[in-house]
Design a protein around this motif. Structure first.
Motif, short mmCIF file in Angstrom:
data_model
loop_
_atom_site.label_atom_id
_atom_site.label_comp_id
_atom_site.label_asym_id
_atom_site.label_seq_id
_atom_site.Cartn_x
_atom_site.Cartn_y
_atom_site.Cartn_z
N GLU A 71 0.84 -1.20 0.00
CA GLU A 71 0.00 0.00 0.00
C GLU A 71 0.88 1.25 0.00
O GLU A 71 0.60 2.21 -0.71
CB GLU A 71 -0.90 -0.04 1.25
N PHE A 72 1.95 1.22 0.78
CA PHE A 72 2.87 2.35 0.90
C PHE A 72 3.58 2.62 -0.43
O PHE A 72 3.82 3.76 -0.79
CB PHE A 72 3.90 2.06 2.00
N LYS A 73 3.90 1.56 -1.13
CA LYS A 73 4.63 1.71 -2.41
C LYS A 73 3.72 2.18 -3.55
O LYS A 73 4.19 2.70 -4.55
CB LYS A 73 5.29 0.37 -2.79
N LYS A 74 2.41 1.95 -3.33
CA LYS A 74 1.45 2.28 -4.38
C LYS A 74 1.39 3.80 -4.60
O LYS A 74 1.33 4.55 -3.63
CB LYS A 74 0.06 1.77 -3.98
#
Lengths: 169, 215
Positions: free
Chosen positions: B210-213
């Motif tokens: 989610e953070f990388k998205k």
């Protein structure tokens, strides 16, 4: 190079950049005793990786990577979670609530409290931002794109501002 | 509070921390020894697991060999397949142990933390591979006598049972992964003691994704 000189150089660099270690440790661990362990663990991991450190890159980027990785792993360890999940107590929030810098002290405590409420990765992002690293450096440390850094920071900052606003009203 | 004020507060916090904390470099040498020891200690349960796995493989191997010498083909093939899948699960397990030594804390945060969480949830990979054994538990008792003399309804039931277990094994193999950790069926499957840290690692993997998205 002589191992004694390498170690002296390492210790000198750690002494000069100790703020990075303190702030990372303080952001991921509230218990005083555990925090000492975390600081030592970060130092050990930095020392272990020191021979691979490429001097053409910024020392702070390398230090943040190691320190944050160690701190996040430490935070996630199940045995530590009970301590970490404890709500921040009043003693931590109300550090020196009176005196000439009372307002500033209250703001420091609030900022610390709000940052500690963020999840592990958002907390790392905010820490790097407040430490005035460029978006490019933050992206390199975290392994995400600069655009992603910018949009996430803007979103978290907005939340922080709202929280300060609510608290001060 | 604007951007400048936020950074000014952080700067004040920085000054305060510098005064309060002291870097203890004296105990540095002593702690290095302790940490080297604790890394080896952490490996002990995994090595015990591997030894037990080898004993199980030897046990299955002897059964398969014995059945083969008595021409009990279905039994030999079923036990042999279970043995083979156990070996594959063990190889995946050994690969995970080897990964522990390849972890670099000086890589970027999302890459290192993802690898670490993958390792912490590696028990789920063993389960995932092991479910492929399921259909073979429905075939080991079949003999040529049963096939030539069994009634049609019984043989149809047997075929249905094998088919159902095969479907279930393939479905579970494809769906047991961290992306499905929020699904109720997987939560129920991993309910109970011993799985808490695996579930947390799987949840963290989703958090990293989610953070990388891109927003």
């Amino acid at each position: 190079m002589d191992p004694v000189i390498i170690k002296q150089e390492f210790l000198q660099l750690m002494e000069t950049n100790r703020g990075i270690i303190y702030k990372v440790a303080n952001s991921y661990c509230y218990d005083n005793e555990d925090r000492k362990d975390l600081v030592q663990e970060i130092l050990i991991q930095l020392w272990g990786a020191f021979d691979k450190y490429d001097k053409q890159y910024k020392l702070s980027t390398w230090m943040y990577r190691v320190a944050l990785n160690v701190a996040i792993s430490f935070y996630r360890k199940e045995t530590r979670r009970a301590d970490v999940n404890m709500p921040i107590n009043d003693a931590m929030i109300n550090v020196a609530a009176d005196g000439p810098n009372a307002e500033l002290e209250a703001d420091i405590s609030l900022l610390q409290k709000f940052i500690n409420q963020l999840n592990e990765l958002d907390r790392a992002l905010m820490l790097l931002y407040l430490e005035e690293n460029s978006y490019r450096e933050i992206a390199e440390i975290l392994g995400i794109t600069e655009t992603n850094v910018a949009s996430k920071i803007s979103r978290i900052k907005e939340k922080l501002k709202q929280k300060f606003k609510t608290f001060n009203n | 509070m604007d951007d400048m004020e936020l950074k000014a507060v952080w700067k004040a916090y920085d000054n305060k921390l510098n005064k309060l904390m002291e870097l203890n470099l004296q105990t540095f040498k002593q702690l290095q020894v302790q940490k080297a020891k604790s890394k080896v200690e952490g490996l002990t349960p995994k090595i015990i697991g591997l030894i037990l796995g080898q004993v199980w493989v030897l046990f299955l191997g002897s059964f398969a060999f014995l059945a083969l010498s008595k021409m009990q083909l279905f039994f030999a093939v079923s036990v042999g397949a279970i043995m083979l899948i156990t070996i594959i699960a063990m190889i995946a397990y050994i690969r995970d142990i080897a990964l522990i030594y390849q972890l670099n804390n000086d890589e970027d945060i999302t890459a290192t933390q993802k690898k670490l969480a993958m390792l912490q949830s590696s028990a789920i990979n063993t389960v995932r591979i092991s479910v492929l054994q399921l259909p073979f538990y429905t075939t080991f008792f079949i003999t040529t006598h049963i096939l030539s003399n069994g009634s049609v309804p019984f043989l149809l039931f047997l075929a249905f049972l094998i088919g159902m277990f095969t479907f279930m094994a393939i479905w579970l193999y494809s769906n047991i992964n961290y992306k499905n950790i929020d699904k109720k069926w997987l939560r129920t499957l991993l309910k109970g003691s011993g799985w808490e840290s695996t579930v947390k690692a799987m949840e963290f993997l989703n958090q990293v994704d989610e953070f990388k998205k891109e927003a």
